[in-house]
Design a protein around this motif. Structure first.
Motif, PDB file in Angstrom:
ATOM      1  N   GLY A  84       1.311   7.454  -6.368  1.00 57.56           N
ATOM      2  CA  GLY A  84       0.175   8.333  -6.622  1.00 57.56           C
ATOM      3  C   GLY A  84      -1.108   7.613  -6.970  1.00 57.56           C
ATOM      4  N   LYS A  85      -1.201   6.311  -6.658  1.00 56.19           N
ATOM      5  CA  LYS A  85      -2.384   5.537  -7.037  1.00 56.19           C
ATOM      6  C   LYS A  85      -3.505   5.604  -6.003  1.00 56.19           C
ATOM      7  CE  LYS A  85       0.365   2.194  -9.687  1.00 56.19           C
ATOM      8  NZ  LYS A  85       0.801   0.773  -9.791  1.00 56.19           N
ATOM      9  N   MET A  86      -3.190   6.021  -4.766  1.00 55.18           N
ATOM     10  CA  MET A  86      -4.196   6.071  -3.705  1.00 55.18           C
ATOM     11  C   MET A  86      -3.704   6.963  -2.575  1.00 55.18           C
ATOM     12  SD  MET A  86      -3.672   2.246  -1.992  1.00 55.18           S
ATOM     13  CE  MET A  86      -4.850   2.518  -0.669  1.00 55.18           C
ATOM     14  N   ALA A  87      -4.628   7.344  -1.698  1.00 56.99           N
ATOM     15  CA  ALA A  87      -4.260   8.083  -0.493  1.00 56.99           C
ATOM     16  C   ALA A  87      -3.896   7.087   0.604  1.00 56.99           C
ATOM     17  CB  ALA A  87      -5.424   8.961  -0.050  1.00 56.99           C
ATOM     18  N   MET A  88      -3.036   7.486   1.510  1.00 58.81           N
ATOM     19  CA  MET A  88      -2.561   6.570   2.552  1.00 58.81           C
ATOM     20  C   MET A  88      -3.627   6.373   3.628  1.00 58.81           C
ATOM     21  SD  MET A  88       0.044   4.682   3.305  1.00 58.81           S
ATOM     22  CE  MET A  88       0.228   3.497   4.636  1.00 58.81           C
ATOM     23  N   PRO A  89      -4.124   5.129   3.781  1.00 59.90           N
ATOM     24  CA  PRO A  89      -5.076   4.862   4.864  1.00 59.90           C
ATOM     25  C   PRO A  89      -4.332   4.660   6.186  1.00 59.90           C
ATOM     26  CG  PRO A  89      -4.717   2.871   3.595  1.00 59.90           C
ATOM     27  CD  PRO A  89      -3.871   3.937   2.962  1.00 59.90           C
ATOM     28  N   LYS A  90      -5.046   4.775   7.284  1.00 58.59           N
ATOM     29  CA  LYS A  90      -4.499   4.409   8.585  1.00 58.59           C
ATOM     30  C   LYS A  90      -4.417   2.881   8.629  1.00 58.59           C
ATOM     31  CE  LYS A  90      -3.705   4.805  13.161  1.00 58.59           C
ATOM     32  NZ  LYS A  90      -2.567   5.527  13.759  1.00 58.59           N
ATOM     33  N   MET A  91      -3.238   2.326   8.980  1.00 62.19           N
ATOM     34  CA  MET A  91      -3.068   0.870   9.012  1.00 62.19           C
ATOM     35  C   MET A  91      -2.624   0.411  10.392  1.00 62.19           C
ATOM     36  SD  MET A  91      -1.442  -0.077   5.283  1.00 62.19           S
ATOM     37  CE  MET A  91      -1.606  -1.846   5.594  1.00 62.19           C
ATOM     38  N   ILE A  92      -3.306  -0.615  10.919  1.00 64.79           N
ATOM     39  CA  ILE A  92      -2.941  -1.202  12.203  1.00 64.79           C
ATOM     40  C   ILE A  92      -2.797  -2.713  12.033  1.00 64.79           C
ATOM     41  CG2 ILE A  92      -4.099   0.643  13.487  1.00 64.79           C
ATOM     42  CD1 ILE A  92      -6.391  -1.292  14.066  1.00 64.79           C
ATOM     43  N   GLY A  93      -2.027  -3.338  12.920  1.00 59.56           N
ATOM     44  CA  GLY A  93      -1.774  -4.772  12.821  1.00 59.56           C
ATOM     45  C   GLY A  93      -2.208  -5.505  14.077  1.00 59.56           C
ATOM     46  N   GLY A  94      -2.824  -6.676  13.883  1.00 57.46           N
ATOM     47  CA  GLY A  94      -3.297  -7.431  15.038  1.00 57.46           C
ATOM     48  C   GLY A  94      -2.958  -8.906  14.955  1.00 57.46           C
ATOM     49  N   ARG A  95      -2.896  -9.535  16.112  1.00 57.79           N
ATOM     50  CA  ARG A  95      -2.669 -10.981  16.213  1.00 57.79           C
ATOM     51  C   ARG A  95      -3.947 -11.641  16.736  1.00 57.79           C
ATOM     52  NH1 ARG A  95       1.885  -8.579  18.084  1.00 57.79           N
ATOM     53  NH2 ARG A  95       1.265  -8.722  20.267  1.00 57.79           N
ATOM     54  N   TYR A  96      -4.216 -12.838  16.227  1.00 57.58           N
ATOM     55  CA  TYR A  96      -5.419 -13.560  16.642  1.00 57.58           C
ATOM     56  C   TYR A  96      -5.144 -15.057  16.509  1.00 57.58           C
ATOM     57  CZ  TYR A  96      -6.281 -15.104  11.884  1.00 57.58           C
ATOM     58  OH  TYR A  96      -6.154 -15.729  10.672  1.00 57.58           O
ATOM     59  N   GLY A  97      -5.916 -15.860  17.192  1.00 60.52           N
ATOM     60  CA  GLY A  97      -6.014 -17.290  16.914  1.00 60.52           C
ATOM     61  C   GLY A  97      -4.768 -18.125  17.098  1.00 60.52           C
ATOM     62  N   LEU A  98      -3.782 -17.661  17.896  1.00 62.16           N
ATOM     63  CA  LEU A  98      -2.589 -18.495  18.084  1.00 62.16           C
ATOM     64  C   LEU A  98      -2.970 -19.787  18.798  1.00 62.16           C
ATOM     65  CD1 LEU A  98      -1.210 -15.806  17.282  1.00 62.16           C
ATOM     66  CD2 LEU A  98       0.616 -16.385  18.885  1.00 62.16           C
ATOM     67  N   SER A  99      -2.412 -20.906  18.333  1.00 64.59           N
ATOM     68  CA  SER A  99      -2.673 -22.227  18.899  1.00 64.59           C
ATOM     69  C   SER A  99      -4.170 -22.542  18.916  1.00 64.59           C
ATOM     70  CB  SER A  99      -2.092 -22.342  20.312  1.00 64.59           C
ATOM     71  OG  SER A  99      -2.301 -23.633  20.845  1.00 64.59           O
TER      72      SER A  99
ATOM     73  N   ILE B  24       0.834  -1.207   0.000  1.00 59.61           N
ATOM     74  CA  ILE B  24       0.000   0.000   0.000  1.00 59.61           C
ATOM     75  C   ILE B  24       0.869   1.259   0.000  1.00 59.61           C
ATOM     76  CG2 ILE B  24      -1.666   1.297   1.401  1.00 59.61           C
ATOM     77  CD1 ILE B  24      -2.817  -1.547   2.157  1.00 59.61           C
ATOM     78  N   SER B  25       1.982   1.224   0.738  1.00 60.38           N
ATOM     79  CA  SER B  25       2.890   2.386   0.758  1.00 60.38           C
ATOM     80  C   SER B  25       3.452   2.668  -0.634  1.00 60.38           C
ATOM     81  CB  SER B  25       4.039   2.138   1.744  1.00 60.38           C
ATOM     82  OG  SER B  25       3.557   1.988   3.057  1.00 60.38           O
ATOM     83  N   GLU B  26       3.814   1.609  -1.364  1.00 62.05           N
ATOM     84  CA  GLU B  26       4.347   1.805  -2.716  1.00 62.05           C
ATOM     85  C   GLU B  26       3.275   2.366  -3.648  1.00 62.05           C
ATOM     86  OE1 GLU B  26       6.636  -1.239  -4.525  1.00 62.05           O
ATOM     87  OE2 GLU B  26       8.052  -1.388  -2.846  1.00 62.05           O
ATOM     88  N   ALA B  27       2.021   1.916  -3.465  1.00 62.72           N
ATOM     89  CA  ALA B  27       0.928   2.455  -4.283  1.00 62.72           C
ATOM     90  C   ALA B  27       0.700   3.931  -3.971  1.00 62.72           C
ATOM     91  CB  ALA B  27      -0.352   1.656  -4.039  1.00 62.72           C
ATOM     92  N   VAL B  28       0.845   4.298  -2.690  1.00 56.32           N
ATOM     93  CA  VAL B  28       0.698   5.704  -2.289  1.00 56.32           C
ATOM     94  C   VAL B  28       1.810   6.547  -2.911  1.00 56.32           C
ATOM     95  CG1 VAL B  28       0.788   7.294  -0.329  1.00 56.32           C
ATOM     96  CG2 VAL B  28      -0.553   5.178  -0.156  1.00 56.32           C
ATOM     97  N   MET B  29       3.055   6.031  -2.847  1.00 58.53           N
ATOM     98  CA  MET B  29       4.180   6.776  -3.412  1.00 58.53           C
ATOM     99  C   MET B  29       4.068   6.925  -4.926  1.00 58.53           C
ATOM    100  SD  MET B  29       7.487   5.583  -1.137  1.00 58.53           S
ATOM    101  CE  MET B  29       7.216   3.822  -1.216  1.00 58.53           C
TER     102      MET B  29
END
Length: 537
Positions: free
Chosen positions: A355-370, A348-353
């Motif tokens: 000029g293909k899109m505006a930069m969205p807010k991005m967050i990362g999460g963990r789920y479902g371990l084991s 997404i960062s490369e697409a923003v650089m």
């Protein structure tokens, strides 16, 4: 032609295709991939033939390292070869995987993605093992349900032959590998039509033979090694297009259309989750429900993880997206972010650089371990977090993290509406409950018009500990890779009466549900044997 519907689990669905398109399988059984190896071994012993009329040869080695070495050797001899593994077993195959990929040798490893031994050993499912193989050069294709296990296994075998890039086809251990579902079976004729014979012939012609001497496995110095590594780039560049071609080819015979990256949700969604594996079924159903209530949310489901399809990921996102949560089913301590998050952020960062899109807010999460539960309520919690002005940059969902406070608050009362029958059975390991329920759900799936799903929860000690069977059936496809929750079961059975003393089974029963107790006591005296809280409820 009438569709052939069968009830089977993810392991059997995958193994049926792998066996049909292979000549050699090298195995070393490891939970939860063992049933794939066992199916292949049994079919070979019974003389079952592949699509070319040959009986595949199955070799059980003394370690996963030996199995991987056998795969490598058989591939060099020109045999179409596969294997099945997970967890520490997959890690023991990594040295051979580097060689197989470096030599551009077609093969498919089918992996029931499973947790690795960290602070403790776990036999249950997450993506820790497959993520440890990102650097090997294997393409990575993820299935999210039993039907996809079968269909994408075929896509993987067809794609590796044309691309020459080896594939790792993975799906969630236990959650998908051991879940029984009613699926549409692939006929041998369809499998035969999808596999392109000219690439099979080309694979055989690359084999080691005295008739056509070639030099392989050399030691290289700095003058040529770097250049040699870069020569594989064109092969990897073609993989996404090749995989999509075979997904389209499978769709032309079955009507089931897959894409290397799929989008589900509102075309004008502002909040989007990016994920892969069985979680996408839960997220997809929750997205449809939330959007029906006026929300604007969506899901990007990544099926081809390696080579990472950067352009396809960006193209799948709605133009209106403002916030994105990327979910990883593994933990990479000390990293800037988990693997899928970092890949998505880069794309997404490369697409923003550019000029293909505006930069969205991005967050990362963990789920479902084991194999920790991942439910619609947790999906809603993630979308609710995205709706905040300042969502957590890194989060966990499904646990209560009172140490680092990364966890999201979940509304336990949020549930999706369902129109299928749900039943739970509490038994004791090795008492026959699980086996009987597997037979029951397969009978319902095979002998009636109902769709069916069966999932079985074991303690890692297995024999002698409590088992819980979760069965669902109904007239529509059941896409619910999570357990039956409180106040949801139409039927609850206790097959081991001492459980009544320690387990609150009745909390799962909805109003008007049936409660069956397997007991040596008569109908006249059984009431007095119930603990007082059970009597009161």
């Amino acid at each position: 032609m009438a569709k052939k519907m069968i009830a089977c689990d993810g392991n059997e669905a995958t193994a049926s295709v792998a066996f049909a398109v292979s000549e050699v399988a090298a195995i070393y059984p490891i939970t939860p991939s063992s049933p794939m190896a066992e199916h292949a071994d049994n079919w070979s012993a019974a003389g079952k033939k592949n699509i070319w009329g040959q009986v595949p040869r199955v070799f059980e080695m003394q370690s996963e390292g030996g199995a991987a070495g056998t795969v490598h050797g058989a591939l060099q001899a020109g045999a179409l070869t596969t294997t099945f593994t997970a967890s520490q077993g997959l890690l023991l195959m990594i040295p051979n995987m580097y060689k197989i990929a470096g030599e551009l040798t077609p093969t498919v490893f089918h992996v029931t993605a499973r947790a690795l031994a960290m602070q403790g050993l776990s036999i249950f499912g997450d993506h820790s093992d497959v993520m440890a193989c990102r650097q090997t050069g294997f393409a990575m294709l993820a299935s999210s349900c039993v039907q996809e296990c079968q269909d994408l296994a075929l896509v993987a075998h067809a794609s590796t032959l044309e691309s020459r890039v080896p594939f790792m086809h993975f799906f969630d251990g236990f959650r998908t590998s051991h879940e029984v579902m009613k699926i549409e079976a692939l006929e041998d004729g369809v499998i035969r039509n999808v596999i392109d014979e000219k690439y099979v012939k080309a694979c055989r012609e690359r084999c080691l033979t005295p008739d056509r001497p070639t030099m392989r496995g050399t030691a290289q110095n700095p003058d040529v090694y770097f250049q040699g590594r870069e020569t594989v780039n064109p092969f990897y560049a073609k993989v996404p297009e090749i995989v999509q071609k075979y997904m389209d080819k499978v769709a032309s015979y079955t009507g089931r259309q897959y894409h290397i990256v799929d989008y589900v949700g509102a075309p004008d969604a502002e909040r989007v989750i990016i994920s892969m594996g069985s979680s996408t079924c839960t997220i997809g159903d929750t997205v449809k429900y939330l959007n029906s209530k006026g929300e604007k949310v969506g899901l990007v489901n990544i099926r081809l993880y390696r080579p990472f399809p950067m352009e396809a990921v960006v193209a799948a996102l709605p133009k209106t997206v403002k916030k994105i949560a990327v979910l990883d089913r593994c933990k990479e301590p000390g990293s800037a972010g988990e693997p899928l998050f970092q890949d998505a952020l880069t794309a997404i960062s490369e697409a923003v650089m550019a000029g293909k899109m505006a930069m969205p807010k991005m967050i990362g999460g963990r789920y479902g371990l084991s194999s920790k539960e991942f439910t619609p309520a947790m999906v809603k919690a993630i979308y609710d977090e995205l709706a905040k002005a300042d969502p957590k940059a890194r989060f966990t969902v499904g646990i209560n993290d009172d140490v680092c406070h990364t966890s999201l608050t979940i509304d336990p009362n949020f549930k999706l509406e369902s129109d299928f029958f749900q039943a739970m059975f509490f038994g004791l390991g090795s008492d026959g409950t699980v086996g009987a329920n597997k037979n029951s759900i397969k009978i319902i799936g095979n002998e009636t018009d109902n769709y069916a799903q069966g999932y079985f929860v074991y303690d890692s000690k297995k024999s002698g500990s409590m088992t819980t069977s979760h069965l669902r059936f109904g007239k529509s496809i059941i896409d619910a890779p999570y357990l039956i929750g409180e106040n949801e079961a139409d039927f609850v059975a206790c097959h081991h009466t001492p459980h009544l003393e320690s387990v609150n089974m009745l909390k799962y029963a909805k109003d008007g549900a049936t409660f069956l107790v397997n007991t040596p006591h008569s109908a006249d005296t059984v009431w007095d044997t119930f603990p007082r809280p059970v009597q009161e409820e």
